[in-house]
Design an enzyme around this catalytic site. Structure first.
Site, PDB file in Angstrom:
ATOM      1  N   ASP A 279       1.596  -2.772  12.815  1.00  0.00           N
ATOM      2  CA  ASP A 279       1.989  -3.366  11.511  1.00  0.00           C
ATOM      3  C   ASP A 279       2.435  -4.784  11.395  1.00  0.00           C
ATOM      4  OD1 ASP A 279       3.567  -3.874   9.094  1.00  0.00           O
ATOM      5  OD2 ASP A 279       3.269  -1.769   8.672  1.00  0.00           O
TER       6      ASP A 279
ATOM      7  N   THR B 232      -0.888   7.559  -1.042  1.00  0.00           N
ATOM      8  CA  THR B 232      -2.119   7.499  -1.845  1.00  0.00           C
ATOM      9  C   THR B 232      -2.583   6.258  -1.154  1.00  0.00           C
ATOM     10  OG1 THR B 232      -1.399   5.921  -3.505  1.00  0.00           O
ATOM     11  CG2 THR B 232      -0.982   8.383  -3.777  1.00  0.00           C
TER      12      THR B 232
ATOM     13  N   ARG C  93       1.091  -1.131   0.004  1.00  0.00           N
ATOM     14  CA  ARG C  93       0.199   0.092   0.040  1.00  0.00           C
ATOM     15  C   ARG C  93       0.800   1.232   0.010  1.00  0.00           C
ATOM     16  NH1 ARG C  93      -4.083   0.843   5.073  1.00  0.00           N
ATOM     17  NH2 ARG C  93      -2.146   0.758   6.035  1.00  0.00           N
TER      18      ARG C  93
END
Length: 212
Positions: free
Chosen positions: A203, A111, A107
């Site tokens: 994460d 954006t 990812r």
């Protein structure tokens, strides 16, 4: 409403207990990795409960009899790199003959759009039920892109398996691929302004590989 979407929450007590341990900030890389492997095996047990069976003639030490065996169902395991790798070993221990492919998606941090960088699949994906794995389903963009890629390669039967999901990710994936069943251990509250699942577990890739 999540209840109206094609998603199933695996709420087995062992899964939920291990997920709690994974969420904890103090859980280190070694324990995080081992817990993810264990949860993946437990979740794979749940999602394969409807695999077809056939009768087989066997001989036990006592007598000849008919017993159940898998009906030759072809399965494939597709981790989305890199965090999806942490779910492979647990599932392979349960299904040692499963064929494994890899899809590399990340990812874009600015954006949040998915970017493909790798794809290597079994040659007969059209004949297999593919279990696509990624610990996190956040925005759903990377997962949706990975599933679209698999369909372009000929895949017809796909299951998506994740550990933690956000409502936005479930809705986005269901909108893009309403035919694909989502299995998750938890539907968390929301995404924060950075696209992270809340409360989440951080994460997953960084915690899995110690790259914090």
């Amino acid at each position: 409403m999540i209840e109206d979407l094609n998603v199933s929450v695996i709420d087995h007590p062992l899964v939920q207990h291990k997920l709690t341990l994974m969420r904890m900030q103090e859980t280190g890389t070694k324990d995080f990795r081992e817990l993810l492997e264990e949860i993946s095996m437990l979740m794979a047990y749940e999602i394969t409960r409807d695999l077809p069976l056939v009768d087989m003639d066997i001989t036990t030490p006592v007598v000849k009899c008919k017993s159940k065996t898998l009906d030759g169902k072809k399965l494939g395991l597709i981790p989305i790199l890199r965090a999806g790798l942490g779910m492979v070993d647990g599932i392979v221990k349960l299904i040692p003959t499963i064929k494994i492919g890899h899809v590399g998606m990340y990812r874009d941090p600015k954006t949040l759009a998915p970017v493909e960088y790798y794809c290597k699949l079994p040659t007969d994906v059209a004949d297999r039920t593919l279990i696509v794995v990624d610990p996190m389903l956040a925005t759903g963009g990377s997962a949706a892109a990975a599933l679209s890629l698999l369909k372009e390669k000929g895949a017809k039967h796909i299951i998506f398996l994740c550990l933690v999901s956000a409502p936005q990710g479930i809705e986005a994936l269901n909108k893009a691929h309403p035919d694909i069943k989502i299995y998750t251990a938890s539907v968390d509250q929301k995404l924060n302004e950075h696209g992270y699942i809340v409360p989440g577990l951080g994460d997953a890739g960084d915690r899995l590989f110690g790259t914090l």
